[in-house]
Enzyme design. Structure first.
Site, PDB file in Angstrom:
ATOM      1  N   HIS A  12      -8.333  -1.855   9.968  1.00  0.00           N
ATOM      2  CA  HIS A  12      -6.849  -2.298  10.681  1.00  0.00           C
ATOM      3  C   HIS A  12      -7.277  -3.492  11.593  1.00  0.00           C
ATOM      4  O   HIS A  12      -7.956  -3.297  12.673  1.00  0.00           O
ATOM      5  CB  HIS A  12      -6.359  -0.988  11.351  1.00  0.00           C
ATOM      6  CG  HIS A  12      -5.222  -1.335  12.127  1.00  0.00           C
ATOM      7  ND1 HIS A  12      -5.072  -1.493  13.567  1.00  0.00           N
ATOM      8  CD2 HIS A  12      -4.032  -1.823  11.864  1.00  0.00           C
ATOM      9  CE1 HIS A  12      -3.970  -1.421  13.736  1.00  0.00           C
ATOM     10  NE2 HIS A  12      -3.270  -1.616  12.739  1.00  0.00           N
ATOM     11  N   GLU A  39      -6.407  -4.723   6.727  1.00  0.00           N
ATOM     12  CA  GLU A  39      -5.023  -5.109   7.284  1.00  0.00           C
ATOM     13  C   GLU A  39      -4.758  -6.040   8.218  1.00  0.00           C
ATOM     14  O   GLU A  39      -5.919  -5.932   9.500  1.00  0.00           O
ATOM     15  CB  GLU A  39      -4.440  -3.841   7.826  1.00  0.00           C
ATOM     16  CG  GLU A  39      -2.882  -3.738   8.243  1.00  0.00           C
ATOM     17  CD  GLU A  39      -2.531  -4.238   9.682  1.00  0.00           C
ATOM     18  OE1 GLU A  39      -1.382  -4.151  10.041  1.00  0.00           O
ATOM     19  OE2 GLU A  39      -3.468  -4.147  10.430  1.00  0.00           O
ATOM     20  N   ASP A  41      -2.033  -8.804  10.802  1.00  0.00           N
ATOM     21  CA  ASP A  41      -0.629  -9.393  11.117  1.00  0.00           C
ATOM     22  C   ASP A  41      -0.693 -10.689  11.083  1.00  0.00           C
ATOM     23  O   ASP A  41      -1.632 -11.567  11.506  1.00  0.00           O
ATOM     24  CB  ASP A  41      -0.591  -8.612  12.499  1.00  0.00           C
ATOM     25  CG  ASP A  41      -0.890  -7.325  12.852  1.00  0.00           C
ATOM     26  OD1 ASP A  41      -0.148  -6.594  12.143  1.00  0.00           O
ATOM     27  OD2 ASP A  41      -2.159  -6.848  13.473  1.00  0.00           O
ATOM     28  N   HIS A  54      -1.367 -10.287  16.545  1.00  0.00           N
ATOM     29  CA  HIS A  54      -0.604  -9.293  16.371  1.00  0.00           C
ATOM     30  C   HIS A  54       0.685  -9.291  17.185  1.00  0.00           C
ATOM     31  O   HIS A  54       1.894  -9.031  16.746  1.00  0.00           O
ATOM     32  CB  HIS A  54      -1.301  -8.080  16.797  1.00  0.00           C
ATOM     33  CG  HIS A  54      -0.526  -6.748  17.056  1.00  0.00           C
ATOM     34  ND1 HIS A  54       0.305  -6.471  18.080  1.00  0.00           N
ATOM     35  CD2 HIS A  54      -0.296  -5.719  15.940  1.00  0.00           C
ATOM     36  CE1 HIS A  54       0.819  -5.287  17.919  1.00  0.00           C
ATOM     37  NE2 HIS A  54       0.448  -4.763  16.827  1.00  0.00           N
ATOM     38  N   GLU A 114       0.391  -7.679   6.780  1.00  0.00           N
ATOM     39  CA  GLU A 114       1.748  -7.322   7.713  1.00  0.00           C
ATOM     40  C   GLU A 114       2.423  -8.657   8.100  1.00  0.00           C
ATOM     41  O   GLU A 114       1.658  -9.269   8.999  1.00  0.00           O
ATOM     42  CB  GLU A 114       1.366  -6.423   8.549  1.00  0.00           C
ATOM     43  CG  GLU A 114       2.570  -5.759   9.161  1.00  0.00           C
ATOM     44  CD  GLU A 114       2.367  -5.219  10.720  1.00  0.00           C
ATOM     45  OE1 GLU A 114       1.355  -4.614  10.892  1.00  0.00           O
ATOM     46  OE2 GLU A 114       3.518  -5.088  11.356  1.00  0.00           O
TER      47      GLU A 114
HETATM   48  O1  G3P Z   1       0.335  -2.026   9.288  1.00  0.00           O
HETATM   49  C1  G3P Z   1       0.031  -1.109   9.885  1.00  0.00           C
HETATM   50  C2  G3P Z   1      -0.043  -1.013  11.359  1.00  0.00           C
HETATM   51  O2  G3P Z   1      -0.531  -2.416  11.714  1.00  0.00           O
HETATM   52  C3  G3P Z   1       1.221  -1.482  12.010  1.00  0.00           C
HETATM   53  O3  G3P Z   1       1.309  -1.510  13.465  1.00  0.00           O
HETATM   54  O4  G3P Z   1       1.411  -2.684  15.449  1.00  0.00           O
HETATM   55  O5  G3P Z   1      -0.802  -2.111  14.312  1.00  0.00           O
HETATM   56  O6  G3P Z   1       0.684  -3.943  13.434  1.00  0.00           O
HETATM   57  P1  G3P Z   1       0.604  -2.585  14.352  1.00  0.00           P
HETATM   58 MG    MG Z   2      -0.367  -4.437  11.844  1.00  0.00          MG
END
Ligand code: G3P
Ligand code: MG
Length: 246
Positions: A12, A39, A41, A54, A114
């Site tokens: 993540h 993952e 952002d 993010h 994302e």
């Molecule tokens: O994509 C899963 C997760 O990353 C979504 O929440 O706020 O961590 O980007 P966040």
């Molecule tokens: Mg995310």
């Protein structure tokens, strides 16, 4: 269409428990820790360049101020995105999505992209990201996700070959209709106690993969795998991979 199936353990924001989130250092470390997918952002700069970040604002994860969308890539690249996390990462630069694609290819990583637009900038953001992706001859495996339904609808038009995941905190009552509208293959949800085995079965009976964020302990991961969840996003891929394998 590329593979919609991500592994059980996804890093993540990269290995963000051990390196500054959404940086090339965190992505490299995720690969070193054995992750097969990350993952990340992605937002855009004032001059429309997709960058990994993010928050809308720069202050938590850099020495900058104001919003990502307010600054050119040139200015964003002058920021230190590592010192806030630990001195050893001082001087780590903001990563462009283009650099991330290159590194993921080199490290054999799949990407859950994302899309994280600043409010009101949903369409310019997905359009800029799509333009970059559509300019590439080859890409690493990618699954596109967003909390924004508008972004997901546009992704279905701009990037029809890439699998999509709708992203929610908690699945809304009209999840089936929303996911059908965007042709989503997966649903990504917060790994909280509202999620039950019955709900996961319902998603799976509708042909969906089910992935949960952000799951940082083996106990939490085990509880989710036990109710049928396919995979989890974790800040600590090394620890969870040691426990569960890939
Ligand atoms: O994509 C899963 C997760 O990353 C979504 O929440 O706020 O961590 O980007 P966040
Ligand atoms: Mg995310």
């Amino acid at each position: 269409m590329s593979d919609t199936k991500m592994p059980a353990i996804i890093a993540h924001r990269g290995a963000s428990g051990s390196a500054p989130e959404n940086t090339l250092a965190a992505i490299r470390l995720a690969a070193e820790h054995g992750a097969r997918w990350i993952e990340i952002d992605v937002n855009i700069s004032a001059d429309g360049i997709p960058v990994l970040f993010h928050d809308d604002g720069l202050s938590r994860c850099s020495n900058g101020h104001g919003l990502v969308i307010e600054h050119s890539l040139n200015t964003l690249k002058s920021l230190d995105c590592g010192s806030w996390f630990a001195a050893e990462f001082a001087g780590e630069k903001i990563a462009t999505f283009d650099e991330c694609l290159e590194l993921a290819t080199e490290c054999n990583l799949g990407i859950n992209l994302e899309i994280k637009p600043c409010s009101g900038w949903e369409l310019p953001t997905i359009d800029a990201i799509s333009q970059l992706l559509n300019s590439k001859k080859t890409l690493p495996p990618i699954v596109v996700s967003s909390f924004s339904h508008l972004v997901m609808q546009r992704a279905a038009i701009n990037l029809p070959e890439l699998p999509r995941s709708s992203l929610f905190l908690v699945a809304p009552p009209d999840w089936h209709s929303l996911l059908t509208q965007v042709g989503a293959s997966n649903i990504h949800l917060h790994g909280n106690s509202i999620l039950t085995a019955e709900m996961v079965t319902d998603f799976k009976n509708n042909g969906l993969g089910v992935y949960c964020y952000t799951v940082n302990t083996s106990d939490e991961a085990r509880a989710l795998f036990d109710i049928g969840v396919d995979g989890v996003f974790t800040n600590y891929p090394k620890e969870l991979l040691e426990q569960f394998g890939t």
